[in-house]
Design a protein around this motif. Structure first.
Motif, PDB file in Angstrom:
ATOM      1  N   LEU A  17      41.876  44.146  32.611  1.00 33.03           N
ATOM      2  CA  LEU A  17      41.610  42.727  32.829  1.00 33.03           C
ATOM      3  C   LEU A  17      40.420  42.553  33.769  1.00 33.03           C
ATOM      4  CD1 LEU A  17      45.278  41.580  33.513  1.00 33.03           C
ATOM      5  CD2 LEU A  17      44.058  41.553  31.338  1.00 33.03           C
ATOM      6  N   ASP A  18      39.560  41.596  33.457  1.00 34.91           N
ATOM      7  CA  ASP A  18      38.428  41.263  34.306  1.00 34.91           C
ATOM      8  C   ASP A  18      38.514  39.780  34.679  1.00 34.91           C
ATOM      9  OD1 ASP A  18      36.050  40.886  35.603  1.00 34.91           O
ATOM     10  OD2 ASP A  18      34.773  41.466  33.910  1.00 34.91           O
ATOM     11  N   PRO A  19      39.047  39.474  35.864  1.00 33.17           N
ATOM     12  CA  PRO A  19      39.239  38.079  36.264  1.00 33.17           C
ATOM     13  C   PRO A  19      37.951  37.270  36.396  1.00 33.17           C
ATOM     14  CG  PRO A  19      40.486  39.554  37.674  1.00 33.17           C
ATOM     15  CD  PRO A  19      39.610  40.408  36.828  1.00 33.17           C
ATOM     16  N   THR A  20      36.808  37.923  36.472  1.00 35.13           N
ATOM     17  CA  THR A  20      35.560  37.180  36.652  1.00 35.13           C
ATOM     18  C   THR A  20      35.173  36.370  35.422  1.00 35.13           C
ATOM     19  OG1 THR A  20      34.215  39.071  35.971  1.00 35.13           O
ATOM     20  CG2 THR A  20      34.687  38.843  38.326  1.00 35.13           C
ATOM     21  N   VAL A  21      35.750  36.660  34.266  1.00 35.13           N
ATOM     22  CA  VAL A  21      35.401  35.925  33.047  1.00 35.13           C
ATOM     23  C   VAL A  21      36.447  34.884  32.657  1.00 35.13           C
ATOM     24  CG1 VAL A  21      34.017  37.815  32.152  1.00 35.13           C
ATOM     25  CG2 VAL A  21      36.414  37.662  31.512  1.00 35.13           C
ATOM     26  N   TRP A  22      37.545  34.801  33.382  1.00 29.71           N
ATOM     27  CA  TRP A  22      38.618  33.873  33.024  1.00 29.71           C
ATOM     28  C   TRP A  22      38.225  32.415  33.210  1.00 29.71           C
ATOM     29  CZ3 TRP A  22      43.039  36.841  35.902  1.00 29.71           C
ATOM     30  CH2 TRP A  22      43.335  38.000  35.189  1.00 29.71           C
ATOM     31  N   ILE A  23      37.184  32.138  33.943  1.00 32.31           N
ATOM     32  CA  ILE A  23      36.747  30.754  34.156  1.00 32.31           C
ATOM     33  C   ILE A  23      36.400  30.091  32.822  1.00 32.31           C
ATOM     34  CG2 ILE A  23      34.289  31.257  34.553  1.00 32.31           C
ATOM     35  CD1 ILE A  23      36.357  28.755  36.564  1.00 32.31           C
ATOM     36  N   PHE A  24      36.025  30.889  31.814  1.00 31.97           N
ATOM     37  CA  PHE A  24      35.670  30.369  30.494  1.00 31.97           C
ATOM     38  C   PHE A  24      36.845  30.383  29.521  1.00 31.97           C
ATOM     39  CE2 PHE A  24      31.783  32.241  32.296  1.00 31.97           C
ATOM     40  CZ  PHE A  24      31.037  31.084  32.409  1.00 31.97           C
ATOM     41  N   ASP A  25      38.004  30.847  29.954  1.00 34.00           N
ATOM     42  CA  ASP A  25      39.177  30.969  29.094  1.00 34.00           C
ATOM     43  C   ASP A  25      39.857  29.612  28.944  1.00 34.00           C
ATOM     44  OD1 ASP A  25      41.778  31.633  28.008  1.00 34.00           O
ATOM     45  OD2 ASP A  25      41.396  33.695  28.633  1.00 34.00           O
ATOM     46  N   ASP A  26      40.161  29.232  27.701  1.00 34.15           N
ATOM     47  CA  ASP A  26      40.831  27.952  27.439  1.00 34.15           C
ATOM     48  C   ASP A  26      42.247  27.909  28.003  1.00 34.15           C
ATOM     49  OD1 ASP A  26      38.605  27.104  26.079  1.00 34.15           O
ATOM     50  OD2 ASP A  26      39.419  27.565  24.096  1.00 34.15           O
ATOM     51  N   ARG A  27      42.834  29.064  28.276  1.00 33.47           N
ATOM     52  CA  ARG A  27      44.217  29.119  28.758  1.00 33.47           C
ATOM     53  C   ARG A  27      44.329  28.983  30.269  1.00 33.47           C
ATOM     54  NH1 ARG A  27      45.238  34.807  26.075  1.00 33.47           N
ATOM     55  NH2 ARG A  27      43.321  35.055  27.239  1.00 33.47           N
ATOM     56  N   LYS A  28      43.217  28.791  30.965  1.00 32.09           N
ATOM     57  CA  LYS A  28      43.267  28.704  32.426  1.00 32.09           C
ATOM     58  C   LYS A  28      44.046  27.464  32.845  1.00 32.09           C
ATOM     59  CE  LYS A  28      38.794  26.526  33.177  1.00 32.09           C
ATOM     60  NZ  LYS A  28      38.179  26.575  31.875  1.00 32.09           N
ATOM     61  N   ILE A  29      44.616  27.541  34.026  1.00 35.31           N
ATOM     62  CA  ILE A  29      45.466  26.482  34.566  1.00 35.31           C
ATOM     63  C   ILE A  29      44.776  25.904  35.800  1.00 35.31           C
ATOM     64  CG2 ILE A  29      47.697  25.997  35.636  1.00 35.31           C
ATOM     65  CD1 ILE A  29      48.727  28.551  34.195  1.00 35.31           C
ATOM     66  N   ASP A  30      44.720  24.591  35.888  1.00 34.66           N
ATOM     67  CA  ASP A  30      44.172  23.928  37.068  1.00 34.66           C
ATOM     68  C   ASP A  30      45.259  23.933  38.142  1.00 34.66           C
ATOM     69  OD1 ASP A  30      43.093  22.321  38.998  1.00 34.66           O
ATOM     70  OD2 ASP A  30      42.710  20.619  37.679  1.00 34.66           O
ATOM     71  N   LEU A  31      45.099  24.771  39.148  1.00 29.30           N
ATOM     72  CA  LEU A  31      46.123  24.908  40.182  1.00 29.30           C
ATOM     73  C   LEU A  31      46.125  23.743  41.168  1.00 29.30           C
ATOM     74  CD1 LEU A  31      45.908  28.734  40.882  1.00 29.30           C
ATOM     75  CD2 LEU A  31      47.596  27.504  39.518  1.00 29.30           C
ATOM     76  N   PHE A 130      42.694  33.159  40.254  1.00 26.49           N
ATOM     77  CA  PHE A 130      41.455  33.922  40.251  1.00 26.49           C
ATOM     78  C   PHE A 130      40.268  33.164  40.828  1.00 26.49           C
ATOM     79  CE2 PHE A 130      41.667  31.773  36.169  1.00 26.49           C
ATOM     80  CZ  PHE A 130      40.397  31.225  36.035  1.00 26.49           C
ATOM     81  N   SER A 131      40.455  31.893  41.167  1.00 31.37           N
ATOM     82  CA  SER A 131      39.345  31.081  41.656  1.00 31.37           C
ATOM     83  C   SER A 131      39.852  30.101  42.703  1.00 31.37           C
ATOM     84  CB  SER A 131      38.735  30.315  40.476  1.00 31.37           C
ATOM     85  OG  SER A 131      37.878  29.313  40.897  1.00 31.37           O
ATOM     86  N   GLN A 132      39.104  29.967  43.797  1.00 34.16           N
ATOM     87  CA  GLN A 132      39.412  28.998  44.842  1.00 34.16           C
ATOM     88  C   GLN A 132      38.185  28.130  45.043  1.00 34.16           C
ATOM     89  OE1 GLN A 132      42.336  28.539  46.682  1.00 34.16           O
ATOM     90  NE2 GLN A 132      41.328  26.759  47.562  1.00 34.16           N
ATOM     91  N   GLU A 133      38.307  26.851  44.735  1.00 41.37           N
ATOM     92  CA  GLU A 133      37.213  25.887  44.869  1.00 41.37           C
ATOM     93  C   GLU A 133      35.946  26.373  44.156  1.00 41.37           C
ATOM     94  OE1 GLU A 133      36.946  25.217  49.055  1.00 41.37           O
ATOM     95  OE2 GLU A 133      38.837  24.125  49.108  1.00 41.37           O
ATOM     96  N   GLY A 134      36.132  26.895  42.949  1.00 43.26           N
ATOM     97  CA  GLY A 134      35.015  27.309  42.110  1.00 43.26           C
ATOM     98  C   GLY A 134      34.445  28.680  42.404  1.00 43.26           C
ATOM     99  N   LYS A 135      35.004  29.376  43.370  1.00 37.79           N
ATOM    100  CA  LYS A 135      34.473  30.682  43.749  1.00 37.79           C
ATOM    101  C   LYS A 135      35.510  31.782  43.478  1.00 37.79           C
ATOM    102  CE  LYS A 135      31.204  28.839  46.958  1.00 37.79           C
ATOM    103  NZ  LYS A 135      31.266  27.554  46.357  1.00 37.79           N
ATOM    104  N   PRO A 136      35.058  32.959  43.018  1.00 37.46           N
ATOM    105  CA  PRO A 136      35.996  34.060  42.823  1.00 37.46           C
ATOM    106  C   PRO A 136      36.595  34.502  44.163  1.00 37.46           C
ATOM    107  CG  PRO A 136      33.744  34.770  42.384  1.00 37.46           C
ATOM    108  CD  PRO A 136      33.694  33.307  42.686  1.00 37.46           C
ATOM    109  N   LEU A 137      37.761  35.104  44.106  1.00 36.65           N
ATOM    110  CA  LEU A 137      38.463  35.553  45.315  1.00 36.65           C
ATOM    111  C   LEU A 137      37.924  36.921  45.730  1.00 36.65           C
ATOM    112  CD1 LEU A 137      42.045  34.569  44.149  1.00 36.65           C
ATOM    113  CD2 LEU A 137      40.471  33.230  45.534  1.00 36.65           C
ATOM    114  N   LYS A 138      36.827  36.941  46.448  1.00 30.74           N
ATOM    115  CA  LYS A 138      36.178  38.209  46.810  1.00 30.74           C
ATOM    116  C   LYS A 138      36.816  38.863  48.023  1.00 30.74           C
ATOM    117  CE  LYS A 138      31.856  37.189  44.697  1.00 30.74           C
ATOM    118  NZ  LYS A 138      30.663  37.849  44.367  1.00 30.74           N
ATOM    119  N   GLU A 139      37.195  38.088  49.016  1.00 31.50           N
ATOM    120  CA  GLU A 139      37.718  38.655  50.262  1.00 31.50           C
ATOM    121  C   GLU A 139      39.077  39.329  50.082  1.00 31.50           C
ATOM    122  OE1 GLU A 139      36.072  38.760  53.213  1.00 31.50           O
ATOM    123  OE2 GLU A 139      34.387  37.968  52.062  1.00 31.50           O
TER     124      GLU A 139
END
Length: 166
Positions: A17-31, A130-139
């Motif tokens: 799995l590569d979470p960096t591409v999930w932003i384009f996935d139709d199955r993503k959930i708005d948390l 996988f995303s917080q305020e539009g940014k990947p969770l790098k830390e």
């Protein structure tokens, strides 16, 4: 930090799995709204069958018509993509890994070798943030493990780098 997560163990297919591409996935959930609104789970296969059945019936009755391309394309809200907090349900990926019938547990492994196991029957209750305020969770990413009931929203499991099916 590695951003790749693998699903291994007692599965038919090892999944990467590569979470960096999930932003384009139709199955993503708005948390931002998921834990505050009522959500109805839809069976994607059943929805597809219904829409194809009605399309087939219409073609038999009226003849084939091809819709214009622009009406069928999915539009993305770009502002929401760069400012939103998103997750994705883990069960989409577990279906593709095909856990064995005798699988009993799902174990999440973190970067610092901590492990947490759950019964495999609870696998539909997990969301990967996988995303917080539009940014990947790098830390402390690449993903955080959230439960769908929201009970661990304030203290999710972080730094997940692997999933093992036992």
């Amino acid at each position: 930090m590695e951003s790749i997560i693998t699903i291994t163990g007692n599965v038919k297919h090892i999944i990467t799995l590569d979470p960096t591409v999930w932003i384009f996935d139709d199955r993503k959930i708005d948390l931002d709204t998921f834990f505050t609104e009522v959500h109805v789970e839809k069976d994607e296969d059943e929805e597809y069958k219904k829409s194809m059945g009605s399309h087939w019936s219409r073609e038999i009755m009226e003849g084939a018509t091809f819709p214009p391309t622009l009406k069928t394309e999915k539009k993305f809200d770009r502002k929401k993509m760069v400012t939103g907090t998103f997750g994705i349900s883990l069960d989409h990926f577990l279906k593709n890994a095909v856990p064995s019938e005798d699988a009993k547990a799902i174990t999440f492994i973190t970067e610092d070798d901590n492990e947490k196991s759950f019964p495999i029957t609870e696998s539909g209750n997990f969301i990967f943030k996988f995303s917080q305020e539009g940014k990947p969770l790098k830390e402390d990413g690449p993903v955080h493990l959230l439960l769908k009931d929201g009970s661990n929203r304030e203290n999710p499991m972080k730094k997940i780098i692997g999933i093992t099916i036992n």
